[in-house]
Write a protein that holds these residues in place. Structure first.
Motif, short mmCIF file in Angstrom:
data_model
loop_
_atom_site.label_atom_id
_atom_site.label_comp_id
_atom_site.label_asym_id
_atom_site.label_seq_id
_atom_site.Cartn_x
_atom_site.Cartn_y
_atom_site.Cartn_z
N SER A 143 -33.58 28.52 -11.08
CA SER A 143 -33.45 27.52 -10.02
C SER A 143 -34.57 26.49 -10.13
O SER A 143 -35.74 26.86 -10.24
CB SER A 143 -33.50 28.19 -8.65
N PRO A 144 -34.26 25.18 -10.10
CA PRO A 144 -35.31 24.16 -10.17
C PRO A 144 -35.96 23.88 -8.83
O PRO A 144 -36.99 23.21 -8.76
CB PRO A 144 -34.55 22.92 -10.65
N THR A 145 -35.39 24.38 -7.73
CA THR A 145 -35.89 24.05 -6.40
C THR A 145 -36.59 25.23 -5.74
O THR A 145 -37.79 25.25 -5.58
CB THR A 145 -34.74 23.56 -5.52
N VAL A 146 -35.83 26.23 -5.37
CA VAL A 146 -36.38 27.42 -4.73
C VAL A 146 -36.22 28.58 -5.70
O VAL A 146 -35.23 28.67 -6.42
CB VAL A 146 -35.65 27.72 -3.41
N ASN A 147 -37.20 29.44 -5.73
CA ASN A 147 -37.16 30.57 -6.66
C ASN A 147 -36.09 31.56 -6.23
O ASN A 147 -36.36 32.56 -5.58
CB ASN A 147 -38.53 31.24 -6.73
N SER A 148 -34.84 31.27 -6.58
CA SER A 148 -33.72 32.14 -6.27
C SER A 148 -33.40 32.96 -7.49
O SER A 148 -32.66 32.53 -8.38
CB SER A 148 -32.50 31.30 -5.85
N GLU A 149 -33.95 34.15 -7.57
CA GLU A 149 -33.84 34.97 -8.77
C GLU A 149 -32.41 35.33 -9.10
O GLU A 149 -32.04 35.45 -10.27
CB GLU A 149 -34.68 36.24 -8.61
N ILE A 150 -31.56 35.49 -8.08
CA ILE A 150 -30.20 35.93 -8.35
C ILE A 150 -29.20 34.78 -8.25
O ILE A 150 -27.99 35.01 -8.28
CB ILE A 150 -29.79 37.08 -7.41
N CYS A 151 -29.67 33.53 -8.14
CA CYS A 151 -28.79 32.36 -8.19
C CYS A 151 -27.72 32.39 -7.11
O CYS A 151 -26.56 32.02 -7.37
CB CYS A 151 -28.13 32.25 -9.56
N CYS A 152 -28.07 32.80 -5.91
CA CYS A 152 -27.11 32.88 -4.82
C CYS A 152 -27.61 32.10 -3.61
O CYS A 152 -28.80 31.84 -3.47
CB CYS A 152 -26.86 34.34 -4.44
N PRO A 153 -26.70 31.72 -2.69
CA PRO A 153 -27.11 30.94 -1.51
C PRO A 153 -28.12 31.68 -0.66
O PRO A 153 -28.18 32.92 -0.66
CB PRO A 153 -25.79 30.74 -0.76
N ALA A 154 -28.93 30.93 0.06
CA ALA A 154 -29.90 31.53 0.98
C ALA A 154 -29.17 32.41 1.98
O ALA A 154 -28.11 32.06 2.51
CB ALA A 154 -30.67 30.43 1.70
N GLY A 155 -29.73 33.58 2.23
CA GLY A 155 -29.13 34.53 3.17
C GLY A 155 -28.10 35.44 2.55
O GLY A 155 -27.59 36.34 3.22
N CYS A 156 -27.78 35.23 1.27
CA CYS A 156 -26.82 36.11 0.58
C CYS A 156 -27.59 37.01 -0.37
O CYS A 156 -28.12 36.54 -1.37
CB CYS A 156 -25.80 35.26 -0.18
N ASP A 157 -27.68 38.29 -0.04
CA ASP A 157 -28.44 39.22 -0.87
C ASP A 157 -27.60 39.64 -2.07
O ASP A 157 -26.48 39.15 -2.29
CB ASP A 157 -28.91 40.42 -0.07
N GLU A 158 -28.12 40.58 -2.85
CA GLU A 158 -27.44 40.98 -4.06
C GLU A 158 -26.07 41.60 -3.79
O GLU A 158 -25.11 41.34 -4.52
CB GLU A 158 -28.31 41.95 -4.85
N GLY A 159 -25.96 42.39 -2.75
CA GLY A 159 -24.68 42.98 -2.40
C GLY A 159 -23.66 41.93 -2.03
O GLY A 159 -22.47 42.03 -2.39
N CYS A 160 -24.10 40.91 -1.31
CA CYS A 160 -23.23 39.80 -0.93
C CYS A 160 -22.80 39.01 -2.16
O CYS A 160 -21.62 38.68 -2.33
CB CYS A 160 -23.96 38.90 0.07
N CYS A 161 -23.74 38.72 -3.02
CA CYS A 161 -23.45 37.89 -4.19
C CYS A 161 -22.58 38.61 -5.21
O CYS A 161 -21.81 37.98 -5.95
CB CYS A 161 -24.77 37.46 -4.84
N ALA A 162 -22.70 39.94 -5.26
CA ALA A 162 -21.97 40.72 -6.25
C ALA A 162 -20.46 40.68 -6.04
O ALA A 162 -19.70 41.11 -6.91
CB ALA A 162 -22.45 42.17 -6.24
N LYS A 163 -20.00 40.15 -4.90
CA LYS A 163 -18.56 40.01 -4.68
C LYS A 163 -17.95 38.97 -5.62
O LYS A 163 -16.74 38.94 -5.81
CB LYS A 163 -18.30 39.63 -3.22
N GLY A 164 -18.81 38.10 -6.16
CA GLY A 164 -18.32 37.12 -7.13
C GLY A 164 -17.61 35.93 -6.55
O GLY A 164 -16.86 35.25 -7.26
N ASP A 165 -17.84 35.63 -5.27
CA ASP A 165 -17.17 34.49 -4.64
C ASP A 165 -18.14 33.49 -4.04
O ASP A 165 -17.77 32.68 -3.19
CB ASP A 165 -16.20 34.98 -3.57
N LYS A 166 -19.41 33.52 -4.48
CA LYS A 166 -20.42 32.65 -3.90
C LYS A 166 -20.95 31.66 -4.93
O LYS A 166 -21.36 32.04 -6.03
CB LYS A 166 -21.60 33.48 -3.36
N LEU A 167 -20.95 30.38 -4.57
CA LEU A 167 -21.58 29.33 -5.35
C LEU A 167 -22.73 28.76 -4.53
O LEU A 167 -22.59 28.54 -3.33
CB LEU A 167 -20.59 28.21 -5.70
#
Length: 393
Positions: A143-167
Motif C-alpha cells: 500500500s502506498p498510503t496506509v500500511n495495510s498488510e493484507i490489502c483490505c479496506p479499513a475495518g475489514c480483518d483477515e477473516g472478513c477479507c478472506a471471503k474474497g469479495d472486498k476491494l
C-alpha cells in the motif's frame, strides 16, 4: 517438532499427515547432512514458515515437504526478503505426489485495488491448482498510503477479507512495475522482483517445488508486473502470462537473461494494455530470439491469438486480443462488484495459459523439442499478420 512428526538419531520418519495415505505414509531415511529445526508459530491466524537447513534434493535424492501447512485451504505465510518480511497466500493441492519428487508452482499477482483473496476467487485459481497439480502462491502487494498488510479496506480483518469479495478503493495495493510507480511512497522503494525471487526460494526450499517449473501470472497491475518479471526475472520463471497489463519499462531496460514463454491477453476496450500490447509482442519476440512469422494459435468469435513459435530454447511469445473487453480476466466474470457478463466465446485465460505452460512443465524433459499443444476450437491458417484492430502500438 509438530505432532505427527518423529525424528531419530540415525533415521528420520516424517509422517506427513496431509500428503500421506494410510497405506503409504511418507517415511524415508534422512538424506545425508540433513539437519532439521522445525517450529510452528500461529499468531492471529498467521502461519510462519518453518526454519530448515537441508541439502538440495538432486537426482535420486528424496525431497520431503514440511508438515507445517494444510492441504486444500488458503493460508497466509510469511517469508524473508532480505531483512524484510513479505506475505503470500499458500495453497497445496490434495493430489501432490507421495514419492518425494519435486512439483511445479505458480505465483499469481493481484490487481491495483485488489488482494490475493479477491483475485483468487475471481479466477478460481485453487480449482486449477487441484486440476493441474501445482503449488500456488498469491503474493501481497504494498500500500502506498496506509500500511495495510493484507490489502483490505479499513475495518475489514483477515477473516472478513478472506471471503474474497472486498476491494480497497481508498488504499490500493500496488507492485513496483517501473516508470509509473517510482514516485509512489513506499512502493517506489520496494523491490518486487526481489520479492518474487524470495517467494520462489521459499517454495523450492520448503515445499519441494521444482525450480525449473515455476510460472507467474498477473492481472491488471499484476499484469504490468509480469512485464517486469519477463525482463528482470527470467532466470526464476520459465513461463509468464500477463492479463490486461501494460509495459512499464523502456525497451533498453528489458534484457532477460534467458528465453521465457510469454502470453499476453488484452481487450480492445482496455485503455491500459492496448497502448503497448503490439510493441511488447514484437519486443519480447526479439528478446526470445524468435525467428518465425507469427502463427494463428486460437480463434473464436471474440478471441484472436497469434504466436511466435520458433524461439530459442523452445520458448514462445503469444498475444491474445479480445473484442470489446476492458480491464477484465478473459473467461472469468466478476461477481463483486457486478460487471457486464462476458461473451461465452472469450477464451479462459487461466486454463489456456496453464495448458500452454504445461508443455514446458513436463518433468525433466527438454523444452526445445516439445511443440505447443493445440487447443484452438477452429482450424487456423498457417500464417497470421497483426490483427486489424485499432490498438495503440
Amino acid at each position: 517438532l509438530k505432532s505427527g512428526t518423529s525424528c531419530f538419531v540415525q533415521v528420520c520418519c516424517f509422517k506427513v499427515a496431509q500428503l500421506a495415505t494410510p497405506s503409504m505414509p511418507l517415511c524415508r531415511a534422512c538424506p545425508s547432512k540433513l539437519r532439521l529445526i522445525a517450529s510452528v508459530l500461529v499468531v492471529v491466524g498467521l502461519t510462519t514458515a518453518t526454519e530448515v537447513d537441508r541439502v538440495t534434493a538432486g537426482p535420486g535424492e528424496i525431497c520431503e515437504a514440511l508438515t507445517s501447512y494444510k492441504v486444500g485451504v488458503l493460508q497466509r505465510v510469511q517469508f524473508s526478503v532480505g531483512d524484510q518480511q513479505r506475505s503470500l497466500l499458500l495453497y497445496l493441492p490434495s493430489n501432490l505426489p507421495s514419492t518425494g519428487s519435486r512439483v511445479p508452482a505458480v505465483l499469481a499477482f493481484h490487481g491495483f485495488h485488489s488482494n490475493p483473496w479477491y483475485f483468487g476467487r475471481l479466477i478460481d485459481i485453487t480449482a486449477y491448482a487441484e486440476r493441474y497439480g501445482f503449488i500456488l502462491g498469491l503474493p501481497f502487494g504494498t500500500s502506498p498510503t496506509v500500511n495495510s498488510e493484507i490489502c483490505c479496506p479499513a475495518g475489514c480483518d483477515e477473516g472478513c477479507c478472506a471471503k474474497g469479495d472486498k476491494l480497497d478503493i481508498l488504499r490500493p495495493c500496488m507492485w513496483n512495475t517501473g516508470s509509473t510507480t517510482r514516485w509512489a511512497p513506499r512502493v517506489g522503494h520496494t523491490d518486487d522482483v526481489a520479492m518474487a525471487r524470495a517467494a520462489v526460494d521459499f517454495l523450492v526450499g520448503t515445499l519441494c517445488v521444482d525450480r525449473e517449473r515455476v510460472a507467474a501470472m498477473g492481472f491488471s497491475m499484476g499484469g504490468m508486473m509480469m512485464h517486469r518479471l519477463f525482463c528482470d526475472g527470467a532466470d526464476v520463471f520459465s513461463s509468464i502470462a500477463s492479463i490486461s497489463g501494460s509495459m512499464d519499462i523502456t525497451p533498453p531496460e528489458c534484457n532477460p537473461v534467458r528465453p521465457v514463454a510469454w502470453i499476453h491477453y488484452c481487450g480492445t476496450a482496455d485503455k491500459g494494455c492496448s497502448k503497448t500490447v503490439n510493441s511488447t509482442f514484437h519486443l519480447f519476440g526479439e528478446r526470445n530470439g524468435c525467428t518465425s512469422t507469427p502463427q494463428l494459435t486460437y480463434t473464436s468469435a471474440t478471441t484472436h491469438c497469434i504466436a511466435q513459435l520458433s524461439c530459442t530454447s523452445g520458448a514462445f511469445v503469444e498475444r491474445c486480443l479480445l473484442d470489446g473487453l476492458g480491464d477484465e480476466v478473459p473467461g472469468h466474470q466478476r461477481q463483486v462488484p457486478v460487471f457486464v457478463p462476458q461473451p461465452a466465446t472469450n477464451v479462459d485465460a487461466i486454463k489456456y495459459s496453464l495448458d500452454r505452460f504445461s508443455s514446458r512443465f513436463a518433468a525433466h524433459e527438454p523444452t526445445s523439442s516439445r511443440p505447443l499443444p493445440s487447443t484452438s476450437p477452429t482450424a487456423s491458417p498457417a500464417v497470421a499478420p497483426d490483427l486489424p484492430l485499432s490498438l495503440h502500438v
